[in-house]
Design an enzyme around this catalytic site. Structure first.
Site, PDB file in Angstrom:
ATOM      1  CE1 TYR A  18     -27.045  -6.303 -14.516  1.00 24.87           C
ATOM      2  CE2 TYR A  18     -26.333  -6.435 -12.234  1.00 24.87           C
ATOM      3  CZ  TYR A  18     -27.147  -5.909 -13.204  1.00 24.87           C
ATOM      4  OH  TYR A  18     -28.086  -4.980 -12.865  1.00 24.87           O
ATOM      5  CE  LYS A  67     -35.633 -12.320  -4.937  1.00 20.38           C
ATOM      6  NZ  LYS A  67     -36.528 -11.257  -5.310  1.00 20.38           N
ATOM      7  CB  CYS A  95     -63.544  11.613   7.321  1.00 18.11           C
ATOM      8  SG  CYS A  95     -64.229  10.497   6.098  1.00 18.11           S
ATOM      9  CE  LYS A 118     -32.707 -10.598  -8.705  1.00 14.03           C
ATOM     10  NZ  LYS A 118     -32.839  -9.553  -7.701  1.00 14.03           N
ATOM     11  CB  CYS A 127     -63.705   6.681   6.718  1.00 13.86           C
ATOM     12  SG  CYS A 127     -62.038   7.349   6.637  1.00 13.86           S
ATOM     13  CB  CYS A 178     -61.637  11.358   3.327  1.00 11.58           C
ATOM     14  SG  CYS A 178     -60.788  10.489   4.645  1.00 11.58           S
ATOM     15  CG  ASP A 196     -30.268  -7.550  -1.655  1.00 14.19           C
ATOM     16  OD1 ASP A 196     -30.906  -6.864  -2.481  1.00 14.19           O
ATOM     17  OD2 ASP A 196     -30.695  -7.838  -0.524  1.00 14.19           O
ATOM     18  CD  GLU A 201     -27.616  -5.113  -8.150  1.00  4.15           C
ATOM     19  OE1 GLU A 201     -27.832  -4.878  -9.366  1.00  4.15           O
ATOM     20  OE2 GLU A 201     -28.519  -5.154  -7.295  1.00  4.15           O
ATOM     21  CB  CYS A 208     -62.990   6.594   2.812  1.00  4.55           C
ATOM     22  SG  CYS A 208     -63.687   8.187   3.253  1.00  4.55           S
ATOM     23  CD  GLU A 216     -24.630 -13.334 -14.739  1.00  2.49           C
ATOM     24  OE1 GLU A 216     -25.048 -12.313 -14.172  1.00  2.49           O
ATOM     25  OE2 GLU A 216     -24.280 -13.380 -15.915  1.00  2.49           O
ATOM     26  CD  GLU A 262       6.614  -1.199  -3.076  1.00  2.00           C
ATOM     27  OE1 GLU A 262       7.516  -1.356  -3.903  1.00  2.00           O
ATOM     28  OE2 GLU A 262       5.951  -2.148  -2.578  1.00  2.00           O
ATOM     29  CG  ASP A 302      -1.980  -1.020   1.168  1.00  2.00           C
ATOM     30  OD1 ASP A 302      -1.998  -1.764   0.161  1.00  2.00           O
ATOM     31  OD2 ASP A 302      -2.807  -1.093   2.095  1.00  2.00           O
TER      32      ASP A 302
HETATM   33  S1  IVH Z   1     -29.321  -9.029 -15.124  1.00  2.00           S
HETATM   34  C1  IVH Z   1     -32.558  -8.187 -18.004  1.00  2.00           C
HETATM   35  N1  IVH Z   1     -27.634 -10.070 -13.407  1.00  2.00           N
HETATM   36  O1  IVH Z   1     -31.505  -7.823 -10.126  1.00  2.00           O
HETATM   37  C2  IVH Z   1     -31.471  -8.497 -17.060  1.00  2.00           C
HETATM   38  N2  IVH Z   1     -29.267  -8.551 -12.591  1.00  2.00           N
HETATM   39  O2  IVH Z   1     -34.434  -8.144 -10.550  1.00  2.00           O
HETATM   40  C3  IVH Z   1     -31.590  -7.750 -15.785  1.00  2.00           C
HETATM   41  N3  IVH Z   1     -29.152  -8.114 -10.197  1.00  2.00           N
HETATM   42  O3  IVH Z   1     -32.206  -4.733 -11.654  1.00  2.00           O
HETATM   43  C4  IVH Z   1     -30.428  -7.659 -14.964  1.00  2.00           C
HETATM   44  N4  IVH Z   1     -27.420  -9.409  -9.787  1.00  2.00           N
HETATM   45  O4  IVH Z   1     -30.220  -4.868 -10.041  1.00  2.00           O
HETATM   46  C5  IVH Z   1     -28.680  -9.249 -13.578  1.00  2.00           C
HETATM   47  N5  IVH Z   1     -26.075 -11.050 -12.009  1.00  2.00           N
HETATM   48  C6  IVH Z   1     -27.102 -10.225 -12.185  1.00  2.00           C
HETATM   49  C7  IVH Z   1     -27.691  -9.513 -11.109  1.00  2.00           C
HETATM   50  C8  IVH Z   1     -28.785  -8.687 -11.362  1.00  2.00           C
HETATM   51  C9  IVH Z   1     -28.308  -8.576  -9.257  1.00  2.00           C
HETATM   52  C10 IVH Z   1     -30.276  -7.180  -9.946  1.00  2.00           C
HETATM   53  C11 IVH Z   1     -30.296  -5.995 -10.861  1.00  2.00           C
HETATM   54  C12 IVH Z   1     -31.636  -6.004 -11.532  1.00  2.00           C
HETATM   55  C13 IVH Z   1     -32.423  -6.882 -10.619  1.00  2.00           C
HETATM   56  C14 IVH Z   1     -33.532  -7.561 -11.386  1.00  2.00           C
END
Ligand code: IVH
Length: 680
Positions: free
Chosen positions: A226, A315, A412, A117, A409, A432, A119, A174, A427, A115, A37, A35
């Protein structure tokens, strides 16, 4: 060599060295130098740039920590929309998706890429002539916020790439906070008695959308790329997998757990495998993204609404916990809907304390057989509002009470009705106060007029004191009125007035959304703003014209017409106008572009030009590049091996162009001609 030339050479050499070591450290996770350097190189470069400020360039590594605060985020229009993904939750869902795919492209062998996904927050990065020029949030998919300065602070984003890269291109990925980063930030926030971030996604979004990039620079954000959004100038690989390898070679950070899967069984195995191991990863993963590997097949499959057919999310089960349902409360929404919510005994699920959950409507409560006093299973999935899965019947004591919607309601006292065929109680009093207050909160809120400081509490106080009866009144508030309010100091009052003033210049799409026109969400508002670049045009529109706009159906059209018929709404608009709220679009109105209102579908393989490039050209001329042939389609462009879309176009009597005819049509409109394509 002159002195300046020598310095120039030295600067270039230092930048190369720094970029190389930066990539080794932040992208490859494999540093070659210490670091200290690295810091020495940076100090030397900074010194030279201080003495020769003319030699500073936007892609210099010294520019990562943007010194200039961003006054406000500008809007970036995405040349190709950023799509979302449909969800699957089981092997059966995956089977159904696969069946649909094979039905659409019969006889074709499909392989996939899987891949993790991540968050975090979706972002789009544009490179021009090898330099990172624009970074944007996803926003509503069509336009996002310009967060270039903030993204530059992420070390794994290359500020420049090889000159061999396409002349212009956009990558998508992401931005996220690793688990460790979230822990560190929350520890710091706890020490400063600041509210903690509930999850890494909120923390990433909050960090990236900072007006001061120095704050972003202090957050250990990272990114995984991605996708290639679009590109101009240069041949692109034929598969998603190769595209990822190509982007990796250009210096982008690609997730090392991305895998090729030959068939659906391998896809299922990948999902199962990571389902059991995702805790091992240093970042939060809420599922797997599965993509069709062949780009040609992706294009052939196209999309439905905002979701591509060629990709899907698998998911993982949401995080769950048990607690007691203490009571059922009711919120009255801005359209008068009575929305029940669960009041829960606070419970910590996945590190987040849950006190409330949504209950949708009375039918839903009875379908689940939820009773006040029940023990319940609660789940939360990422950003989504927590919900109750089911009551735990074995823990019932007999003391639990069945819930009924009140006949009047709760705000109101007016009569409550449930219209025939609807699940929602409403309502019946349009005056209201709850409806009026909700409309004001919506107007000031995110994605609408975004009035900083005008949160729920302040809106409620202003409304209760009678200072603001509708959103039009907000702009007439005075400093004296504000400081008389409980707990609002001189400084906060000034801030609120300044943000009210700033909000007068919001883009038209935000105003359309803010007005709370029934059934007009952010995306529809953006479409309306393109079509009606001034509010008077929208107010004067008739049903027929509205229904001619693709993606506007009878429900939205009725909502718009009814909204402008209401005298209260007209009076609010007049108040806003008098206060100086911008009611026209600064952009070129869609109607002035040569292909506006003309819809194209491209099918088959184009030989003379890239499909993405052609679609971008259609859009830049104001036209629409759709993926499905419908009655609204004006032209179908047929390349080689066109498939079923061509047959459908013939059966609907739609004009069909070959690639040459199509290019001639486009060329006739480039250069500012305003002849309507329909005249051809
Ligand atoms: S592909 C049409 N690849 O998931 C393709 N999305 O629910 C859309 N995300 O808005 C995106 N990892 O924010 C893709 N390896 C990945 C991802 C990914 C996370 C998120 C992304 C997207 C959301 C869709």
């Amino acid at each position: 060599m002159t002195e300046v030339e020598t310095v120039k050479k030295k600067i270039a050499a230092l930048r190369n060295q720094i970029n190389y070591h930066n990539h080794r450290y932040h992208v490859l996770d494999d540093p070659e130098i210490s670091d200290a350097e690295y810091d020495a190189f940076m100090i030397e470069l900074k010194k030279l740039e201080e003495s020769y400020p003319d030699l500073i360039t936007a892609d210099s590594p010294t520019q990562r920590v943007g010194a200039q605060p961003v006054a406000a985020f500008g809007v970036v229009v995405h040349p190709r929309p950023l799509l979302s993904l449909a969800n699957t939750f089981s092997d059966q869902d995956l089977d159904a998706w696969y069946k649909r795919l094979t039905g659409l492209v019969p006889g074709q062998k499909i392989d996939f890429v899987c891949e993790p996904k991540i968050d975090g927050l979706a972002v789009a990065l544009t490179y021009e002539d090898g330099i990172f020029t624009v970074g944007a949030t996803r926003g509503n998919g069509y336009q996002g916020e310009n967060i270039t300065q903030n993204l530059k602070t992420i070390r794994s984003i290359p500020l420049s790439v090889s000159p061999q890269a396409p002349q212009r291109f956009e990558v998508r990925g992401e931005a996220y906070l690793p688990k460790k980063g979230l822990k560190k930030i929350n520890e710091e926030r706890a020490a400063e008695k600041l509210p903690l971030f509930a999850n890494p996604r909120n923390a990433a979004a909050g960090s990236v959308r900072q007006l001061d990039p120095r704050v972003t620079a202090g957050r250990p954000l990272d990114i995984f790329i991605y996708a290639l959004g679009w590109s101009e100038g240069g041949d692109m690989p034929a598969t998603h997998w190769e595209t990822m390898q190509y982007l990796k070679a250009l210096g982008f950070k690609i997730n090392s757990n991305v895998a090729r899967c030959r068939d659906l069984d391998q896809v299922k195995a990948y999902c199962r495998d990571w389902g059991g191991r995702r805790e091992e990863l240093p970042y939060d993963v809420d599922g797997v993204v599965i993509k069709v590997n062949s780009i040609a097949l992706q294009e052939e499959l196209g999309s439905v609404g905002h979701d591509p057919r060629w990709a899907i999310a698998f998911k993982y089960p949401a995080v769950q916990g048990t607690t007691r349902l203490i009571d059922i409360g009711i919120n009255v929404g801005r359209t008068g809907s009575l929305n029940p919510y669960a009041v829960l005994e606070p419970v910590s699920i996945g590190g987040v304390t849950i006190k409330q959950a949504t209950l949708h409507n009375e039918e839903d409560i009875h379908r689940k057989d939820l009773r006040i006093g029940d023990w319940v299973l609660v789940q939360r999935a990422g950003e989504v509002i927590p919900e109750i899965v089911e009551p735990i019947i074995s823990r019932r004591t007999g003391e639990e009470k069945i819930f009924h919607m009140p006949p009047t309601c709760p705000v109101c006292g007016a009569e409550v009705l449930k219209p025939e065929g609807e699940a929602i109680h409403r309502c019946t009093n349009t005056a209201c106060p709850a409806q009026a207050l909700e409309a004001i909160k919506h107007f000031a809120g995110k994605g609408a007029m975004d009035i900083d400081g005008m949160g729920e509490k302040l809106c409620t106080a202003l409304f209760e004191q009678g200072l603001v009866k509708d959103s039009g009144d907000l702009y007439y508030l005075t400093r004296e009125q504000l400081i008389k309010l409980d707990r609002l100091g001189e400084k906060s009052a000034a801030r609120v007035l300044a943000s009210l003033d700033a909000s007068k210049q919001r883009p038209l799409a935000q105003l359309y959304f803010a007005l709370g026109i029934p059934n007009v969400g952010e995306e529809t508002a953006a479409i309306l703003a393109r079509q009606f670049p001034g509010i008077d045009k929208l107010a004067a529109v008739g049903a027929e014209e509205l229904m001619n706009i693709p993606s506007i159906g009878p429900k939205i059209s009725d909502g718009i017409l009814a909204f402008f018929r209401q005298p209260q709404n007209v009076s609010i608009i007049e108040k806003l106008r008098k206060a100086g709220v911008s009611m026209e679009s600064a952009e070129q109105p869609a109607g002035d572009l040569p292909l506006s209102g003309v819809e194209f579908v491209i099918t088959g393989r184009l030989e003379l030009s890239g499909r993405q490039e052609m679609e971008a050209r259609i859009r830049s001329l104001g036209g629409k590049a759709a993926s499905d042939v419908t009655r609204r389609t004006d032209y179908v462009v047929a390349g080689s091996d066109p498939g079923s879309k061509l047959a459908r176009a013939r059966s609907l009597g739609i004009k069909i162009l070959n690639e040459k005819e199509f290019l001639t049509l486009l060329e006739s409109h480039d250069g500012g001609e305003t002849k309507q394509a329909k005249l051809l």
